[in-house]
Design a protein around this motif. Structure first.
Motif, PDB file in Angstrom:
ATOM      1  N   GLY A  57       4.042  16.689  -2.174  1.00 24.65           N
ATOM      2  CA  GLY A  57       2.821  16.004  -1.709  1.00 24.65           C
ATOM      3  C   GLY A  57       3.109  15.194  -0.542  1.00 24.65           C
ATOM      4  O   GLY A  57       2.698  14.297  -0.047  1.00 24.65           O
ATOM      5  N   THR A  78       7.066   3.944 -10.264  1.00 27.51           N
ATOM      6  CA  THR A  78       6.737   3.863  -8.847  1.00 27.51           C
ATOM      7  C   THR A  78       7.683   2.893  -8.152  1.00 27.51           C
ATOM      8  O   THR A  78       8.187   1.956  -8.761  1.00 27.51           O
ATOM      9  CB  THR A  78       5.285   3.400  -8.608  1.00 27.51           C
ATOM     10  OG1 THR A  78       5.113   2.113  -9.176  1.00 27.51           O
ATOM     11  CG2 THR A  78       4.293   4.373  -9.199  1.00 27.51           C
ATOM     12  N   SER A 111       8.204   8.565 -15.626  1.00 31.69           N
ATOM     13  CA  SER A 111       7.613   8.272 -14.310  1.00 31.69           C
ATOM     14  C   SER A 111       7.632   6.788 -14.017  1.00 31.69           C
ATOM     15  O   SER A 111       7.471   5.968 -14.915  1.00 31.69           O
ATOM     16  CB  SER A 111       6.169   8.759 -14.263  1.00 31.69           C
ATOM     17  OG  SER A 111       6.134  10.151 -14.347  1.00 31.69           O
ATOM     18  N   ARG A 134       0.823  -1.208   0.000  1.00 31.03           N
ATOM     19  CA  ARG A 134       0.000   0.000   0.000  1.00 31.03           C
ATOM     20  C   ARG A 134       0.852   1.250   0.000  1.00 31.03           C
ATOM     21  O   ARG A 134       0.373   2.331  -0.275  1.00 31.03           O
ATOM     22  CB  ARG A 134      -0.905   0.000   1.225  1.00 31.03           C
ATOM     23  CG  ARG A 134      -1.957  -1.056   1.134  1.00 31.03           C
ATOM     24  CD  ARG A 134      -2.878  -0.990   2.339  1.00 31.03           C
ATOM     25  NE  ARG A 134      -3.358  -2.328   2.576  1.00 31.03           N
ATOM     26  CZ  ARG A 134      -3.262  -2.980   3.707  1.00 31.03           C
ATOM     27  NH1 ARG A 134      -2.710  -2.424   4.744  1.00 31.03           N
ATOM     28  NH2 ARG A 134      -3.717  -4.193   3.831  1.00 31.03           N
ATOM     29  N   ARG A 135       2.100   1.132   0.351  1.00 27.02           N
ATOM     30  CA  ARG A 135       2.987   2.294   0.429  1.00 27.02           C
ATOM     31  C   ARG A 135       3.869   2.348  -0.812  1.00 27.02           C
ATOM     32  O   ARG A 135       4.790   1.568  -0.959  1.00 27.02           O
ATOM     33  CB  ARG A 135       3.855   2.210   1.671  1.00 27.02           C
ATOM     34  CG  ARG A 135       3.057   2.228   2.946  1.00 27.02           C
ATOM     35  CD  ARG A 135       3.986   2.175   4.133  1.00 27.02           C
ATOM     36  NE  ARG A 135       3.300   1.798   5.331  1.00 27.02           N
ATOM     37  CZ  ARG A 135       2.748   2.660   6.167  1.00 27.02           C
ATOM     38  NH1 ARG A 135       2.792   3.938   5.915  1.00 27.02           N
ATOM     39  NH2 ARG A 135       2.140   2.238   7.244  1.00 27.02           N
ATOM     40  N   ARG A 136       3.537   3.262  -1.686  1.00 27.92           N
ATOM     41  CA  ARG A 136       4.314   3.449  -2.907  1.00 27.92           C
ATOM     42  C   ARG A 136       4.580   4.934  -3.092  1.00 27.92           C
ATOM     43  O   ARG A 136       3.831   5.777  -2.622  1.00 27.92           O
ATOM     44  CB  ARG A 136       3.575   2.895  -4.131  1.00 27.92           C
ATOM     45  CG  ARG A 136       3.379   1.392  -4.054  1.00 27.92           C
ATOM     46  CD  ARG A 136       2.846   0.809  -5.334  1.00 27.92           C
ATOM     47  NE  ARG A 136       3.818   0.673  -6.379  1.00 27.92           N
ATOM     48  CZ  ARG A 136       4.745  -0.288  -6.446  1.00 27.92           C
ATOM     49  NH1 ARG A 136       4.837  -1.165  -5.480  1.00 27.92           N
ATOM     50  NH2 ARG A 136       5.573  -0.359  -7.451  1.00 27.92           N
ATOM     51  N   VAL A 137       5.655   5.239  -3.787  1.00 25.54           N
ATOM     52  CA  VAL A 137       6.008   6.614  -4.090  1.00 25.54           C
ATOM     53  C   VAL A 137       6.263   6.689  -5.598  1.00 25.54           C
ATOM     54  O   VAL A 137       6.780   5.744  -6.193  1.00 25.54           O
ATOM     55  CB  VAL A 137       7.236   7.071  -3.262  1.00 25.54           C
ATOM     56  CG1 VAL A 137       8.481   6.326  -3.643  1.00 25.54           C
ATOM     57  CG2 VAL A 137       7.447   8.541  -3.398  1.00 25.54           C
ATOM     58  N   GLU A 138       5.834   7.783  -6.211  1.00 26.51           N
ATOM     59  CA  GLU A 138       6.075   7.983  -7.639  1.00 26.51           C
ATOM     60  C   GLU A 138       7.382   8.748  -7.810  1.00 26.51           C
ATOM     61  O   GLU A 138       7.641   9.726  -7.107  1.00 26.51           O
ATOM     62  CB  GLU A 138       4.936   8.777  -8.280  1.00 26.51           C
ATOM     63  CG  GLU A 138       5.135   8.979  -9.765  1.00 26.51           C
ATOM     64  CD  GLU A 138       3.999   9.738 -10.416  1.00 26.51           C
ATOM     65  OE1 GLU A 138       4.122  10.039 -11.607  1.00 26.51           O
ATOM     66  OE2 GLU A 138       3.010  10.050  -9.732  1.00 26.51           O
ATOM     67  N   ALA A 191       4.210   7.941   1.653  1.00 25.98           N
ATOM     68  CA  ALA A 191       3.307   7.116   0.854  1.00 25.98           C
ATOM     69  C   ALA A 191       2.382   8.005   0.029  1.00 25.98           C
ATOM     70  O   ALA A 191       1.743   8.901   0.549  1.00 25.98           O
ATOM     71  CB  ALA A 191       2.497   6.197   1.747  1.00 25.98           C
ATOM     72  N   GLY A 192       2.353   7.781  -1.258  1.00 25.96           N
ATOM     73  CA  GLY A 192       1.523   8.569  -2.162  1.00 25.96           C
ATOM     74  C   GLY A 192       2.174   9.850  -2.638  1.00 25.96           C
ATOM     75  O   GLY A 192       1.597  10.575  -3.433  1.00 25.96           O
ATOM     76  N   ALA A 193       3.383  10.140  -2.191  1.00 31.39           N
ATOM     77  CA  ALA A 193       4.073  11.364  -2.591  1.00 31.39           C
ATOM     78  C   ALA A 193       4.718  11.191  -3.967  1.00 31.39           C
ATOM     79  O   ALA A 193       4.810  10.086  -4.501  1.00 31.39           O
ATOM     80  CB  ALA A 193       5.142  11.728  -1.575  1.00 31.39           C
ATOM     81  N   VAL A 194       5.158  12.300  -4.522  1.00 26.52           N
ATOM     82  CA  VAL A 194       5.867  12.312  -5.793  1.00 26.52           C
ATOM     83  C   VAL A 194       7.262  12.873  -5.538  1.00 26.52           C
ATOM     84  O   VAL A 194       7.407  13.924  -4.933  1.00 26.52           O
ATOM     85  CB  VAL A 194       5.130  13.191  -6.836  1.00 26.52           C
ATOM     86  CG1 VAL A 194       5.934  13.312  -8.114  1.00 26.52           C
ATOM     87  CG2 VAL A 194       3.748  12.631  -7.116  1.00 26.52           C
TER      88      VAL A 194
END
Length: 105
Positions: A105, A48, A46, A13-17, A83-86
């Motif tokens: 983010g 992840t 891009s 569930r924890r991913r970063v772009e 998590a969810g940041a870019v």
């Protein structure tokens, strides 16, 4: 006693772009992403990356071609907060000197 099996790849569930912007002087250079000391070849654009459940992770990026390495930059992020940041990477304006790696983010 039953132990829980690890989740299959891609289910975290924890991913970063990570956005890698190609510099104007790339001349066939490719980016390399280093995550906690382990380097991984990458492509401009891009992608992840999975983050661990706890702790912090250090991301470093640099460009490399047949002759030299350029635009090295690194940033340490807290896995839970990121998590969810870019994370955006840009090489310097010239083919020498550091690049920038910014968490958004």
């Amino acid at each position: 006693m039953v132990t829980e099996a690890p989740l299959p790849s891609g289910t975290t569930r924890r991913r970063v772009e990570l956005r890698l912007h190609e510099p104007w002087f790339a001349w066939g250079a490719r980016p390399t992403v280093v995550v906690d000391g382990v380097s991984q070849p990458a492509q401009w654009g891009s992608g992840t990356w999975a983050l661990p459940d706890a702790g912090s992770v250090e991301f470093a990026v640099f460009g490399i071609n047949r002759r030299w390495r350029f635009g090295a930059a690194s940033v340490r992020v807290d896995a839970a907060a990121a998590a969810g940041a870019v994370i955006e990477y840009r090489a310097g304006a010239l083919p020498f000197g550091p690049g920038t790696l910014v968490v958004r983010g």
